[in-house]
Write a protein that holds these residues in place. Sequence first.
Motif, short mmCIF file in Angstrom:
data_model
loop_
_atom_site.label_atom_id
_atom_site.label_comp_id
_atom_site.label_asym_id
_atom_site.label_seq_id
_atom_site.Cartn_x
_atom_site.Cartn_y
_atom_site.Cartn_z
N UNK A 18 37.59 74.40 -5.52
CA UNK A 18 38.24 75.44 -4.71
C UNK A 18 38.70 76.62 -5.55
N UNK A 19 39.25 76.33 -6.72
CA UNK A 19 39.69 77.42 -7.60
C UNK A 19 38.49 78.12 -8.25
N UNK A 20 37.48 77.34 -8.60
CA UNK A 20 36.34 77.92 -9.29
C UNK A 20 35.58 78.92 -8.42
N UNK A 21 35.48 78.64 -7.12
CA UNK A 21 34.72 79.55 -6.26
C UNK A 21 35.42 80.89 -6.08
N UNK A 22 36.72 80.97 -6.46
CA UNK A 22 37.42 82.26 -6.44
C UNK A 22 37.21 83.03 -7.74
N UNK A 23 36.59 82.38 -8.71
CA UNK A 23 36.41 83.00 -10.03
C UNK A 23 34.96 83.35 -10.33
N UNK A 24 34.02 82.61 -9.75
CA UNK A 24 32.59 82.86 -9.98
C UNK A 24 31.87 82.76 -8.64
N UNK A 25 30.66 83.31 -8.53
CA UNK A 25 29.93 83.23 -7.26
C UNK A 25 29.67 81.77 -6.86
N UNK A 26 29.93 81.45 -5.60
CA UNK A 26 29.76 80.07 -5.17
C UNK A 26 28.31 79.61 -5.28
N UNK A 27 27.36 80.54 -5.16
CA UNK A 27 25.96 80.13 -5.26
C UNK A 27 25.60 79.63 -6.66
N UNK A 167 56.05 65.07 -18.82
CA UNK A 167 55.85 66.49 -18.50
C UNK A 167 55.11 66.66 -17.20
N UNK A 168 55.72 66.26 -16.09
CA UNK A 168 55.05 66.28 -14.79
C UNK A 168 54.65 67.69 -14.34
N UNK A 169 53.54 67.75 -13.62
CA UNK A 169 53.13 68.97 -12.92
C UNK A 169 52.21 68.55 -11.78
N UNK A 170 51.94 69.47 -10.89
CA UNK A 170 51.10 69.17 -9.73
C UNK A 170 49.62 69.13 -10.11
N UNK A 171 48.89 68.25 -9.47
CA UNK A 171 47.45 68.12 -9.74
C UNK A 171 46.73 69.46 -9.54
N UNK A 172 47.15 70.20 -8.53
CA UNK A 172 46.48 71.47 -8.28
C UNK A 172 46.69 72.45 -9.44
N UNK A 173 47.81 72.34 -10.15
CA UNK A 173 48.05 73.22 -11.28
C UNK A 173 47.13 72.87 -12.45
N UNK A 174 46.96 71.57 -12.69
CA UNK A 174 46.00 71.14 -13.71
C UNK A 174 44.58 71.60 -13.34
N UNK A 175 44.22 71.44 -12.06
CA UNK A 175 42.87 71.79 -11.61
C UNK A 175 42.62 73.29 -11.71
N UNK A 176 43.64 74.08 -11.48
CA UNK A 176 43.48 75.54 -11.58
C UNK A 176 43.18 75.95 -13.02
N UNK A 177 43.88 75.35 -13.96
CA UNK A 177 43.60 75.65 -15.37
C UNK A 177 42.20 75.18 -15.75
#
Length: 282
Positions: A18-27, A167-177
């Motif tokens: 989901x994060x990657x498709x906002x950074x590069x073309x989904x195709x 050092x807890x954080x949300x999974x979505x934050x790890x996935x975004x990085x």
Amino acid sequence: MNYLVTGATGGFGQLALGFLKDLVPQENIFALARSQEKAEKLTTEGFKVRIADYSVAEKMNAALKDIDALLFVSGAPGNRQEEHENVVNAAKANDISFIAYTSFADVDHSTSALAADHLFTEKTIKASGIPHTFLRNNWYLENELPLAGAALAGGKFVYAAENGKTGWALKREYAEVAAKAVATREFPEVLELSGTPVSYGELAQDLKEATGKDIEVIAGSDQAFIENLVTNGLPQSVAEMFLTFQHDIKNGQLDVTSDDFAQALGRPLASRVDGLKELLQG
């Protein structure tokens, strides 16, 4: 430039896509799944899907054909070293130019049973000569939902990690990085992705604030920890697995201080109170 995300049907992989498709073309994005059935949702969302299992070297070789950058999400424990070696060998055979790999906190120094496979994989990637970033993920806040659920059901937040910090954080934050790492290829070789380390006592107070519930906080024995989880619906075997995590934390395995996470995200991490509210309401 083609990108492939492994473990794409899992929670982390889906978030990363989901994060990657906002950074590069989904195709240009490919998703790896173990079966067509598991991949159906990804196909309907417009991702190109390749089918392979880490354990089958030939299929991994085929799956990575014409891929340039790989987000390598670590597999499940078991035969992980051999499986991960298959992925790296396939990446090398296909001349992949970059790997971002989801590793484990402070893996060079860790004595956790969880660390050995990740250290092996890091060394294998280094030996391949492929440029890379190791995403040394600390601990998902989501991992504590069984403890939070037991506390909300039974009124007691019981932990056995003593003063150990995480050092807890949300999974979505790890996935975004992770998505940013594979899209930009601009991060250093190692990112220690850790929130501010705090104890379970502090996490329990955050849970009380997030829910407004009057919860008794108990620094208990191993047996008390297991009994509280089992009493509130967790199978004995799962409770025992969670106890091994408590031991790691008690022994300082996740007490890692680093500002890499916020720098990579470009913003502060969500607070634990807000994170718990997000998870419990979601």
